[in-house]
Design an enzyme around this catalytic site. Sequence first.
Site, PDB file in Angstrom:
ATOM      1  N   SER A 102      -5.801   5.363   9.385  1.00  0.00           N
ATOM      2  CA  SER A 102      -4.372   5.350   9.571  1.00  0.00           C
ATOM      3  C   SER A 102      -4.323   6.775   8.153  1.00  0.00           C
ATOM      4  CB  SER A 102      -3.749   4.493   9.295  1.00  0.00           C
ATOM      5  OG  SER A 102      -3.788   3.609  10.472  1.00  0.00           O
TER       6      SER A 102
ATOM      7  N   HIS B 160       0.822  -1.870   0.357  1.00  0.00           N
ATOM      8  CA  HIS B 160      -0.026   0.406  -0.105  1.00  0.00           C
ATOM      9  C   HIS B 160       1.166   1.002   0.063  1.00  0.00           C
ATOM     10  CE1 HIS B 160      -0.397   1.170   4.529  1.00  0.00           C
ATOM     11  NE2 HIS B 160       1.422   1.031   4.171  1.00  0.00           N
TER      12      HIS B 160
ATOM     13  N   GLN C 204      -7.339  -3.183  10.200  1.00  0.00           N
ATOM     14  CA  GLN C 204      -8.878  -2.238   9.475  1.00  0.00           C
ATOM     15  C   GLN C 204      -9.617  -2.977   8.704  1.00  0.00           C
ATOM     16  OE1 GLN C 204      -7.307   2.141   9.799  1.00  0.00           O
ATOM     17  NE2 GLN C 204      -5.904   1.422  10.273  1.00  0.00           N
TER      18      GLN C 204
ATOM     19  N   HIS D 264      -5.336   5.362   1.516  1.00  0.00           N
ATOM     20  CA  HIS D 264      -4.314   4.493   0.611  1.00  0.00           C
ATOM     21  C   HIS D 264      -4.551   3.812  -0.417  1.00  0.00           C
ATOM     22  CE1 HIS D 264      -3.650   2.505   4.961  1.00  0.00           C
ATOM     23  NE2 HIS D 264      -4.946   2.991   5.254  1.00  0.00           N
TER      24      HIS D 264
ATOM     25  N   CYS E  69       4.193   5.469   5.791  1.00  0.00           N
ATOM     26  CA  CYS E  69       3.826   4.729   6.316  1.00  0.00           C
ATOM     27  C   CYS E  69       5.612   3.679   6.292  1.00  0.00           C
ATOM     28  CB  CYS E  69       3.516   3.265   5.740  1.00  0.00           C
ATOM     29  SG  CYS E  69       3.369   1.556   6.625  1.00  0.00           S
TER      30      CYS E  69
END
Length: 185
Positions: free
Chosen positions: A158, A63, A135, A161, A117
Amino acid sequence: MTDAGLPAGWEVRHSNSKNLPYFFNASSKESRWEPPEDTDVEKLKVYMAQNTRKPEGKIRAAHLLVKHRDSRRPSSWKEQNITRTKEEAIDILKGHETRIRSGEVSLGDLAQTESDCSSAKKHGDLGPFGKGEMQKEFEEVAFGLEPGQVSNVVETASGVHLIQRWVQILPDAVALERLHNINNE
């Protein structure tokens, strides 16, 4: 010689970080990816096919994450304090999506420099994961993708993505391929 066809003192272990089998000698503490000398390759092939863990129900994905100020942890390896809005993060990600879909760059290559990330170091690779490990919003999209397919923008706590599902190579298939190459040298 063990049931695995390995010389005395050697055993097959499993690397959780690489999700691959490796070979370990308990007395010398040596570990290696390739089978030790004097391995009975045919016995080892049979052993690996029968005993290597299979990541049942797991997929592998990469991702590219763009965080925003309302992300659950608005900081990253690139930026100490992320102040962009969610809308700005989505706009950034849509720009990345355009470049990926045009073939200009791969998601993995772009993730290395643009993802918030820590998986950026690994081209965004998250490794194998099963249901309940990510998630919910992320997981639903990732499991719905075909291998090689890239998602549209996905929102989670978060950040936002792009997800690309990878083809999962089973550990025993990798090990058998490695043994095949050794056998044919």
